[in-house]
Design a protein around this motif. Structure first.
Motif, short mmCIF file in Angstrom:
data_model
loop_
_atom_site.label_atom_id
_atom_site.label_comp_id
_atom_site.label_asym_id
_atom_site.label_seq_id
_atom_site.Cartn_x
_atom_site.Cartn_y
_atom_site.Cartn_z
N TYR A 55 1.12 -1.43 0.16
CA TYR A 55 0.14 -0.14 -0.20
C TYR A 55 0.83 1.35 -0.07
CZ TYR A 55 0.95 -1.22 4.95
OH TYR A 55 1.46 -2.21 6.09
N LYS A 56 0.71 2.73 -0.47
CA LYS A 56 1.15 3.45 -0.58
C LYS A 56 1.45 4.01 0.13
CE LYS A 56 0.84 7.74 -3.40
NZ LYS A 56 2.44 7.09 -4.41
N SER A 57 1.66 4.01 1.16
CA SER A 57 1.70 4.45 2.82
C SER A 57 2.74 3.76 3.72
CB SER A 57 0.76 4.49 3.55
OG SER A 57 0.01 3.30 4.21
N LEU A 58 3.05 2.76 2.79
CA LEU A 58 3.70 1.74 3.86
C LEU A 58 5.54 1.98 3.85
CD1 LEU A 58 3.98 -2.32 3.69
CD2 LEU A 58 6.34 -1.02 2.75
N VAL A 59 5.49 1.94 5.26
CA VAL A 59 7.05 2.31 6.17
C VAL A 59 7.45 1.02 6.18
CG1 VAL A 59 8.23 3.76 7.23
CG2 VAL A 59 6.38 4.90 6.31
N THR A 60 9.34 0.66 5.81
CA THR A 60 9.79 -0.61 6.02
C THR A 60 9.83 -0.44 7.93
OG1 THR A 60 11.77 0.65 5.53
CG2 THR A 60 11.76 0.08 4.51
N ASN A 61 9.56 -1.64 8.01
CA ASN A 61 9.58 -2.23 9.51
C ASN A 61 11.27 -2.37 10.23
OD1 ASN A 61 7.16 -2.28 10.13
ND2 ASN A 61 6.82 -4.23 9.39
N VAL A 62 12.72 -2.74 9.46
CA VAL A 62 13.29 -2.92 9.57
C VAL A 62 14.62 -1.69 8.71
CG1 VAL A 62 15.56 -4.68 9.19
CG2 VAL A 62 12.79 -5.65 9.68
N CYS A 63 15.37 -1.24 9.83
CA CYS A 63 16.06 -0.32 9.50
C CYS A 63 17.23 -0.79 7.93
CB CYS A 63 17.15 0.67 10.71
SG CYS A 63 17.99 -0.73 11.41
N LYS A 64 17.63 0.67 7.89
CA LYS A 64 18.30 0.38 6.27
C LYS A 64 19.37 -0.43 6.35
CE LYS A 64 21.22 4.70 6.76
NZ LYS A 64 21.10 5.60 6.13
N GLU A 65 20.37 -0.30 7.83
CA GLU A 65 21.81 -0.86 7.64
C GLU A 65 21.19 -2.61 7.87
OE1 GLU A 65 24.63 0.21 7.68
OE2 GLU A 65 23.49 1.32 7.02
N MET A 66 20.10 -2.74 8.37
CA MET A 66 19.89 -4.30 9.03
C MET A 66 19.13 -5.14 7.79
SD MET A 66 21.12 -4.44 12.06
CE MET A 66 20.20 -6.33 12.70
N SER A 67 18.32 -3.95 6.43
CA SER A 67 17.72 -4.47 5.30
C SER A 67 18.51 -4.33 4.47
CB SER A 67 16.35 -4.20 5.48
OG SER A 67 16.47 -2.41 5.48
N CYS A 68 19.92 -4.36 3.79
CA CYS A 68 20.28 -4.51 3.09
C CYS A 68 21.16 -5.37 2.53
CB CYS A 68 21.41 -2.96 3.27
SG CYS A 68 22.69 -3.23 4.43
N TYR A 69 21.14 -5.09 0.98
CA TYR A 69 21.90 -6.37 0.30
C TYR A 69 23.77 -6.82 1.27
CZ TYR A 69 18.81 -7.25 -2.61
OH TYR A 69 17.32 -7.63 -3.22
N SER A 70 24.36 -7.73 1.12
CA SER A 70 25.40 -7.60 2.81
C SER A 70 26.41 -6.89 1.56
CB SER A 70 25.75 -9.51 2.93
OG SER A 70 26.00 -10.19 1.70
N ASP A 71 26.91 -6.60 0.73
CA ASP A 71 27.84 -6.37 -0.24
C ASP A 71 27.34 -4.32 -1.42
OD1 ASP A 71 26.73 -7.19 -2.15
OD2 ASP A 71 28.15 -8.30 -3.26
N PHE A 72 26.25 -4.21 -0.70
CA PHE A 72 25.66 -2.81 -0.86
C PHE A 72 24.78 -1.74 0.16
CE2 PHE A 72 22.34 -0.29 -4.07
CZ PHE A 72 23.89 -0.09 -4.59
N PRO A 73 25.42 -1.39 0.60
CA PRO A 73 24.97 -0.83 2.18
C PRO A 73 24.28 0.28 0.52
CG PRO A 73 27.15 -0.67 2.37
CD PRO A 73 27.23 -1.35 0.89
N PHE A 74 22.85 0.76 1.40
CA PHE A 74 22.15 1.50 0.93
C PHE A 74 23.07 3.15 1.42
CE2 PHE A 74 18.86 -0.92 2.95
CZ PHE A 74 17.70 -0.16 2.24
N GLN A 75 22.52 4.46 0.55
CA GLN A 75 23.53 5.82 0.39
C GLN A 75 23.60 6.22 1.81
OE1 GLN A 75 22.35 8.42 -2.43
NE2 GLN A 75 21.99 6.52 -3.85
N GLU A 76 24.09 6.63 3.05
CA GLU A 76 24.04 7.36 3.50
C GLU A 76 23.31 8.41 3.64
OE1 GLU A 76 27.61 10.65 3.09
OE2 GLU A 76 28.14 8.74 4.73
N ASP A 77 22.62 9.11 3.74
CA ASP A 77 21.75 10.19 3.00
C ASP A 77 19.73 9.24 2.68
OD1 ASP A 77 21.95 9.56 0.48
OD2 ASP A 77 21.11 11.59 -0.53
N TYR A 78 19.85 7.86 2.92
CA TYR A 78 18.74 7.58 2.66
C TYR A 78 18.20 7.67 4.48
CZ TYR A 78 18.43 5.65 -1.49
OH TYR A 78 18.41 5.37 -3.34
N PRO A 79 16.72 7.74 4.22
CA PRO A 79 16.67 7.41 6.18
C PRO A 79 16.81 5.73 6.64
CG PRO A 79 14.82 7.39 4.62
CD PRO A 79 15.95 7.93 4.05
N ASN A 80 16.27 5.72 7.55
CA ASN A 80 17.00 4.56 8.21
C ASN A 80 15.35 3.77 8.15
OD1 ASN A 80 18.99 4.54 10.06
ND2 ASN A 80 18.53 6.90 10.02
#
Length: 556
Positions: A55-80
């Motif tokens: 649904y359009k308003s969905l926000v992730t339940n797991v923060c970015k550092e815990m839910s990224c691919y192991s050799d491809f971190p999120f950009q640092e300015d992405y919200p948690n």
């Protein structure tokens, strides 16, 4: 010649699988029935294509550092924690960075996956696909099924007497996209999971009243923890996992209940776990406040429906209900598989480590992403794909299929006789499951060795959050950037928060500041007292000298 692997689905699990195939020099071909990547993370205005979308308003339940691919971190300015659109952009960045798109055939449906006549020798599969009414057939050395959990809406109408007499609108959460059309309605949401909580909260802003019905209750946690840090990063740690392995389950349960009720008393809010039901946790920052404000009313399970009302198990009745939304989950299926494999794969009990069907004499078919984890699903599916591709290549071995079937069948019999509980549908503990897969690959972090070689890194690995980068520190698939990613994970966490840095003298002083100030004052006071006491001592000495003879002084 490289082995050809069919990857079914280009969602989170499918993208992992394509990349893992390439890492092991396999030749992947991915079949995606929609026109884009991302699976359920690709938002659409409707669900007419039968695919489950967020649904359009969905926000992730797991923060970015815990839910990224192991050799491809999120950009640092992405919200948690990010909206679905932002997460989908991350998936697109991942696919483009590793050049995965060229291996995907869009608008292609897999019709059937059957064993080749010589399967017992070759392990190959005959795959029939359909693209724009044109069918194609190809032989593959292995198959990775990445269709996920959320395939068919589970709508248990038979469990609700009178539901067919209800004159209001009935829908499943799969159909819910935006809160338009619910203004001034009385809405009943059935099911208290993450989706049920989210929809209830969002509709409470527009609906006349939202009723939230639950059979079991749930522990409700927010996305932020003590100090405002992401909840996942604070609790998912190896040191805590070590303690959990030692403490009895009753003690752990008692500690959990105390910690949860410190935030707010769940019983007072109608959210406490029903006696005899399994404990579960949902993530929702606003539900307690909505209950407190009366815009969401908690209810027990529905006993019966009438044309316009609902009777609940506690005897209460709610009249004039306009809409009923079932957030009762999904069922999964594999319509393209042949029997008995299709039925076997639908039983998680018969999937070795939740990945490989137990009855195959050649381990050349893997189910990726059919798991429920107490943490990031993405991290789990990536390790599943890394392991599966190494099994396909012959670098990792499985026990014989006869043994796997015997073990699974024995366990099934014990469950039927109520000797043991069936926990195949329970959420898996995050670190133990990932460590189990990593041990099969040879990438499980060796913490004692790390403490000898790199104490700073070892401290972060054991006492810090168990981020996916830990599984790239050593062994096959080692990533040279893993160490730095772990040591800088808190920098990326805090970066999007510090958008307004105020250098203000009125800023509350830290404890160390107070200690420095008071320490300085105490030191000055001590020096003054010392000087004063020295002066007194000198006067006393002078008086003594007047009374004591020079001879006695010389003796001293």
């Amino acid at each position: 010649m490289a082995k050809r692997v069919a990857v079914i689905g280009a969602g989170v699990s499918g993208l992992s699988s394509i990349k893992c195939c390439l890492d092991e020099d396999l030749e992947p071909i991915c079949f995606e029935r929609s026109n884009d990547i991302g699976g359920l993370w690709k938002f659409t205005e409707t669900s007419k294509d039968g695919m489950t979308r967020v649904y359009k308003s969905l926000v992730t339940n797991v923060c970015k550092e815990m839910s990224c691919y192991s050799d491809f971190p999120f950009q640092e300015d992405y919200p948690n924690f990010m909206k679905q659109e932002k997460f989908w952009h991350y998936l697109q960045e991942f696919a483009e960075h590793f050049d995965l798109l060229k291996y995907i055939q869009f608008k292609t449906t897999v019709c059937s996956v059957t064993k080749c006549p010589d399967f017992s020798v070759s392990g190959q599969w005959d795959v029939i696909t359909e693209t724009e009414d044109k069918k194609d057939r190809a032989v593959f050395d292995a198959v990775m099924v990445c269709t996920g959990h959320f395939l068919n809406p589970r709508l248990p109408l038979e469990s609700f007497p009178g539901i067919h007499n209800f004159k209001g609108h009935i829908l499943h959460s799969q159909e819910y996209k935006i809160p338009v059309g619910f203004q001034d309605k009385r809405v009943l949401v059935i099911g208290l999971g993450n989706t049920g909580g989210d929809i209830a909260v969002e509709l409470s802003r527009t609906a006349a009243q939202v009723l939230l019905s639950t059979r079991t209750g749930a522990w409700v946690v927010g996305r932020s923890s003590h100090g405002g840090y992401p909840f996942n990063m604070m609790i998912t740690r190896r040191c805590y996992n070590f303690i959990e392995q030692i403490l009895p389950s009753c003690v752990l349960k008692w500690i959990q209940e105390r910690q949860m009720n410190k935030i707010f008393n769940h019983e007072n809010y109608g959210l406490s776990i029903t006696k005899g039901k399994k404990s579960k946790i949902i993530v929702n920052d606003e539900l307690p406040t909505c209950i407190l404000c009366g815009s969401v009313t908690m209810k027990t399970s529905v006993k019966e429906f009438t044309e316009t009302s609902a009777l609940f198990e506690d005897g209460t009745v709610e009249e004039n209900i306009d809409v009923v939304i079932f957030t009762t989950g999904y069922t999964f299926s594999f319509p393209f598989l042949e029997e008995p494999l299709k039925s076997l794969c639908s039983k998680k009990l018969f999937l070795y480590k939740k990945v490989f069907p137990s009855n195959l004499e050649k381990a050349t078919l893997a189910i990726i992403g059919l798991i429920s984890l107490k943490g990031s699903i993405l991290s789990g599916t990536e390790l599943q794909a890394r392991w599966a591709t190494r099994v396909f290549k012959g670098l990792c071995k499985l026990p014989p299929s006869q043994k796997l079937m015997a073990d699974a069948t024995k366990k099934e019999q014990l469950i039927k006789r109520n000797v043991i509980k069936d926990n195949s549908e329970d959420k898996l503990d995050y670190i133990p499951y990932l460590d189990d897969l990593a041990a099969c690959i040879g990438t499980k972090p060796n913490v004692p060795l790390l403490f000898l070689k790199d104490p700073r890194l070892a401290w972060e690995v054991f006492f810090g959050p168990c981020t996916p980068y830990q599984y790239r520190l050593m062994g096959p698939g080692k990533w040279n950037g893993a160490r730095n990613a772990i040591l800088t994970q808190w920098d990326r966490t805090l970066k999007p928060l510090k958008t307004r840095v105020v250098h203000d003298s009125s800023k509350p002083a830290s404890m160390s500041h107070y200690l420095k100030v008071w320490g300085t004052l105490v030191l000055l006071a001590s020096l003054l007292l010392l000087c004063k006491s020295s002066l007194c001592f000198k006067l006393l000495w002078d008086k003594l000298q007047d009374r004591i003879s020079p001879y006695q002084i010389s003796i001293w």
